[in-house]
Design an enzyme around this catalytic site. Structure first.
Site, PDB file in Angstrom:
ATOM      1  N   HIS A 256       1.050   5.329   1.067  1.00 31.58           N
ATOM      2  CA  HIS A 256       0.474   6.354   1.926  1.00 31.58           C
ATOM      3  C   HIS A 256       0.472   7.689   1.172  1.00 31.58           C
ATOM      4  CE1 HIS A 256       1.038   4.200   5.923  1.00 31.58           C
ATOM      5  NE2 HIS A 256       1.806   3.473   5.130  1.00 31.58           N
TER       6      HIS A 256
ATOM      7  N   HIS B  85       0.845  -1.204   0.000  1.00 33.94           N
ATOM      8  CA  HIS B  85       0.000   0.000   0.000  1.00 33.94           C
ATOM      9  C   HIS B  85       0.871   1.241   0.000  1.00 33.94           C
ATOM     10  CE1 HIS B  85       0.854  -1.095   4.176  1.00 33.94           C
ATOM     11  NE2 HIS B  85       0.843   0.206   4.442  1.00 33.94           N
TER      12      HIS B  85
HETATM   13  P1  5GP Z   1       2.467   0.425   7.204  1.00 34.42           P
HETATM   14  O1  5GP Z   1       3.358   0.741   8.359  1.00 34.42           O
HETATM   15  O2  5GP Z   1       2.230  -1.050   7.053  1.00 34.42           O
HETATM   16  O3  5GP Z   1       2.946   1.077   5.952  1.00 34.42           O
HETATM   17  O4  5GP Z   1       1.127   1.154   7.541  1.00 34.42           O
HETATM   18  C1  5GP Z   1      -0.089   0.525   7.796  1.00 34.42           C
HETATM   19  C2  5GP Z   1      -1.100   1.619   8.018  1.00 34.42           C
HETATM   20  O5  5GP Z   1      -2.382   1.035   8.009  1.00 34.42           O
HETATM   21  C3  5GP Z   1      -0.926   2.346   9.350  1.00 34.42           C
HETATM   22  O6  5GP Z   1      -0.754   3.741   9.105  1.00 34.42           O
HETATM   23  C4  5GP Z   1      -2.231   2.041  10.101  1.00 34.42           C
HETATM   24  O7  5GP Z   1      -2.713   3.141  10.836  1.00 34.42           O
HETATM   25  C5  5GP Z   1      -3.172   1.657   8.981  1.00 34.42           C
HETATM   26  N1  5GP Z   1      -4.160   0.653   9.374  1.00 34.42           N
HETATM   27  C6  5GP Z   1      -3.913  -0.511  10.041  1.00 34.42           C
HETATM   28  N2  5GP Z   1      -5.042  -1.209  10.205  1.00 34.42           N
HETATM   29  C7  5GP Z   1      -6.027  -0.474   9.629  1.00 34.42           C
HETATM   30  C8  5GP Z   1      -7.437  -0.669   9.489  1.00 34.42           C
HETATM   31  O8  5GP Z   1      -8.015  -1.672   9.920  1.00 34.42           O
HETATM   32  N3  5GP Z   1      -8.143   0.284   8.844  1.00 34.42           N
HETATM   33  C9  5GP Z   1      -7.530   1.410   8.341  1.00 34.42           C
HETATM   34  N4  5GP Z   1      -8.316   2.305   7.706  1.00 34.42           N
HETATM   35  N5  5GP Z   1      -6.209   1.640   8.452  1.00 34.42           N
HETATM   36  C10 5GP Z   1      -5.469   0.707   9.094  1.00 34.42           C
END
Ligand code: 5GP
Ligand code: ZN
Length: 137
Positions: A101, A99
Site C-alpha cells: 500500500h 501487495h
Molecule cells: P489488504 O488488507 O489485503 O492489505 O488490503 C487489500 C486492499 O485491497 C484493501 O485496501 C481493499 O480496499 C483493496 N481492494 C479489495 N478489492 C479490490 C478491488 O477489487 N479493486 C481495488 N482497486 N481494490 C481492492
C-alpha cells in the site's frame, strides 16, 4: 489464480484505475482509499505474501515502489506517505495476493499511525535472541 481478484485485475479481466505497469508489476488505486490517491503495487504473478516472493522479485518491487510512491506524492500533492504491507490474516491481509500500500499523507489528515509501548528489557533481549536464531545468509 483464476479466482484471485488481483490476478484478474493484473490480467485486465477486472477493471481498475491503473497508474503504472512495467510488465512485472501493476499499480492501481485502492477501491476503498484511506486517503484519495491510496495506491496498491502488485506483482502480476500470484504470490500470497512477501515470504512467498522470490528475492529478486522483492528487489524489483522496491524499484517499482520508489517510482510509484514518487508519482503518488507528486500527483496528490501529498506532504508525506506511508508504505504498508499486510502479510497473513493476523496482520490484516484481506486479499491473499501480495501487495504494498502507498498511502499519501497530509498534515492534520486525522489518520493515526500505530503507537508502540515501552517494553521490558528482558523481553526485548529474549525476542532478539529468538529472531536472530532464524538468520539465514
Ligand atoms: P489488504 O488488507 O489485503 O492489505 O488490503 C487489500 C486492499 O485491497 C484493501 O485496501 C481493499 O480496499 C483493496 N481492494 C479489495 N478489492 C479490490 C478491488 O477489487 N479493486 C481495488 N482497486 N481494490 C481492492
Ligand atoms: Zn493472485
Amino acid at each position: 489464480m483464476d479466482d484471485c481478484v488481483f490476478c484478474r485485475i493484473a490480467k485486465g479481466e477486472l477493471p481498475c484505475e491503473k497508474v503504472y505497469d512495467d510488465g512485472k508489476f501493476v499499480a492501481f488505486l485502492d477501491i476503498s482509499p484511506v486517503n484519495l490517491g491510496h495506491t496498491l503495487v502488485v506483482p502480476k504473478e500470484h504470490y500470497e505474501t512477501l515470504l512467498d516472493m522470490p528475492a529478486d522479485l522483492v528487489a524489483d518491487m522496491s524499484q517499482a515502489l520508489k517510482l510509484v510512491a514518487s508519482m503518488v506524492k507528486n500527483g496528490t500533492k501529498a506532504e508525506g506517505f506511508n508504505l504498508m504491507m499486510n502479510n497473513y490474516e493476523a496482520a490484516g491481509q484481506v486479499v491473499p495476493h501480495a501487495h504494498m500500500h502507498i498511502v499519501p499523507r497530509f498534515k492534520g489528515d486525522g489518520l493515526k499511525n500505530w503507537q508502540g509501548k515501552k517494553a521490558d528489557k528482558d523481553d526485548l533481549s529474549s525476542v532478539k535472541e529468538d529472531i536472530v536464531s532464524f538468520m539465514q545468509i
